[in-house]
Design a protein around this motif. Structure first.
Motif, PDB file in Angstrom:
ATOM      1  N   ILE A 166       0.840  -1.199   0.000  1.00 51.08           N
ATOM      2  CA  ILE A 166       0.000   0.000   0.000  1.00 51.08           C
ATOM      3  C   ILE A 166       0.878   1.254   0.000  1.00 51.08           C
ATOM      4  O   ILE A 166       1.688   1.444   0.916  1.00 51.08           O
ATOM      5  N   PRO A 167       0.734   2.115  -1.004  1.00 54.80           N
ATOM      6  CA  PRO A 167       1.520   3.351  -1.010  1.00 54.80           C
ATOM      7  C   PRO A 167       1.160   4.250   0.178  1.00 54.80           C
ATOM      8  O   PRO A 167      -0.008   4.355   0.563  1.00 54.80           O
ATOM      9  N   ALA A 168       2.182   4.901   0.726  1.00 54.64           N
ATOM     10  CA  ALA A 168       1.986   5.798   1.866  1.00 54.64           C
ATOM     11  C   ALA A 168       1.393   7.128   1.443  1.00 54.64           C
ATOM     12  O   ALA A 168       0.705   7.786   2.219  1.00 54.64           O
ATOM     13  N   THR A 169       1.668   7.527   0.205  1.00 50.68           N
ATOM     14  CA  THR A 169       1.129   8.786  -0.314  1.00 50.68           C
ATOM     15  C   THR A 169       1.185   8.764  -1.838  1.00 50.68           C
ATOM     16  O   THR A 169       1.702   7.824  -2.434  1.00 50.68           O
ATOM     17  N   MET A 170       0.662   9.824  -2.435  1.00 50.36           N
ATOM     18  CA  MET A 170       0.580   9.906  -3.889  1.00 50.36           C
ATOM     19  C   MET A 170       1.005  11.299  -4.344  1.00 50.36           C
ATOM     20  O   MET A 170       0.637  12.294  -3.724  1.00 50.36           O
ATOM     21  N   PHE A 171       1.782  11.335  -5.418  1.00 45.78           N
ATOM     22  CA  PHE A 171       2.196  12.591  -6.025  1.00 45.78           C
ATOM     23  C   PHE A 171       1.705  12.626  -7.470  1.00 45.78           C
ATOM     24  O   PHE A 171       1.776  11.619  -8.175  1.00 45.78           O
ATOM     25  N   SER A 172       1.261  13.783  -7.900  1.00 42.67           N
ATOM     26  CA  SER A 172       0.803  13.971  -9.272  1.00 42.67           C
ATOM     27  C   SER A 172       1.983  14.363 -10.156  1.00 42.67           C
ATOM     28  O   SER A 172       2.847  15.142  -9.738  1.00 42.67           O
ATOM     29  N   VAL A 173       1.999  13.828 -11.367  1.00 44.87           N
ATOM     30  CA  VAL A 173       3.017  14.193 -12.353  1.00 44.87           C
ATOM     31  C   VAL A 173       2.313  14.504 -13.674  1.00 44.87           C
ATOM     32  O   VAL A 173       1.285  13.908 -13.983  1.00 44.87           O
ATOM     33  N   PRO A 174       2.859  15.433 -14.465  1.00 48.97           N
ATOM     34  CA  PRO A 174       2.197  15.784 -15.727  1.00 48.97           C
ATOM     35  C   PRO A 174       2.347  14.706 -16.804  1.00 48.97           C
ATOM     36  O   PRO A 174       1.461  14.523 -17.628  1.00 48.97           O
ATOM     37  N   ASP A 175       3.485  13.984 -16.810  1.00 50.48           N
ATOM     38  CA  ASP A 175       3.745  12.953 -17.806  1.00 50.48           C
ATOM     39  C   ASP A 175       4.370  11.760 -17.105  1.00 50.48           C
ATOM     40  O   ASP A 175       5.574  11.744 -16.831  1.00 50.48           O
ATOM     41  N   ILE A 176       3.567  10.761 -16.789  1.00 51.85           N
ATOM     42  CA  ILE A 176       4.044   9.645 -15.971  1.00 51.85           C
ATOM     43  C   ILE A 176       5.119   8.821 -16.678  1.00 51.85           C
ATOM     44  O   ILE A 176       6.052   8.345 -16.041  1.00 51.85           O
ATOM     45  N   HIS A 177       5.022   8.665 -17.980  1.00 50.61           N
ATOM     46  CA  HIS A 177       6.028   7.863 -18.691  1.00 50.61           C
ATOM     47  C   HIS A 177       7.390   8.563 -18.690  1.00 50.61           C
ATOM     48  O   HIS A 177       8.426   7.924 -18.494  1.00 50.61           O
TER      49      HIS A 177
END
Length: 129
Positions: free
Chosen positions: A75-86
């Motif tokens: 289970i991930p502890a947190t999440m970060f947004s990215v504009p281009d995941i690849h």
């Protein structure tokens, strides 16, 4: 009301500071002594006045147990947004970051998960528009 600080438990604050700044690109906002530990917060380089991420020592037994159990369960502890995941996935791989899940589309998001070397799985997400 708004969120100004959120925290993530880490096993070693110095190692976490290095990983989160040098590998992930966050910027150190605060680093002050706090007893035997430090109050270390980071911000996105794109939002210096935005929500701060506190690198919280996991020295309390409940914190250690929580961190170990969610990590063991994937289970991930947190999440970060990215504009281009690849693009971000490739950049992080080149920096030596170890992924447990490569970019995978799930509904309206594409996500990937990596090990932060400090006891956590972290999820990065690109939202589809």
């Amino acid at each position: 009301m708004k969120i100004i600080v959120t925290s993530i438990f880490v096993q070693d604050q110095g190692k976490a500071l290095e990983f989160y700044t040098e590998k992930l690109g966050f910027v150190k906002k605060h680093d002050v002594p706090a007893g035997e530990f430090r109050w270390i917060t980071l911000v996105s380089p794109d939002d210096a006045d935005g929500t701060e991420l506190l690198l919280e020592p996991n020295n309390h037994p409940a914190a250690k147990e929580y961190q170990q159990k969610i990590f063991a369960d994937g289970i991930p502890a947190t999440m970060f947004s990215v504009p281009d995941i690849h693009k971000e996935y490739k950049r992080l791989l080149e920096c030596g970051v170890q992924f447990t899940m490569e970019p995978t589309q799930m509904g309206e998001v594409t996500l990937a998960v990596f090990d932060d070397t400090c006891g956590n799985l972290i999820q990065i997400v690109q939202q589809t528009k």
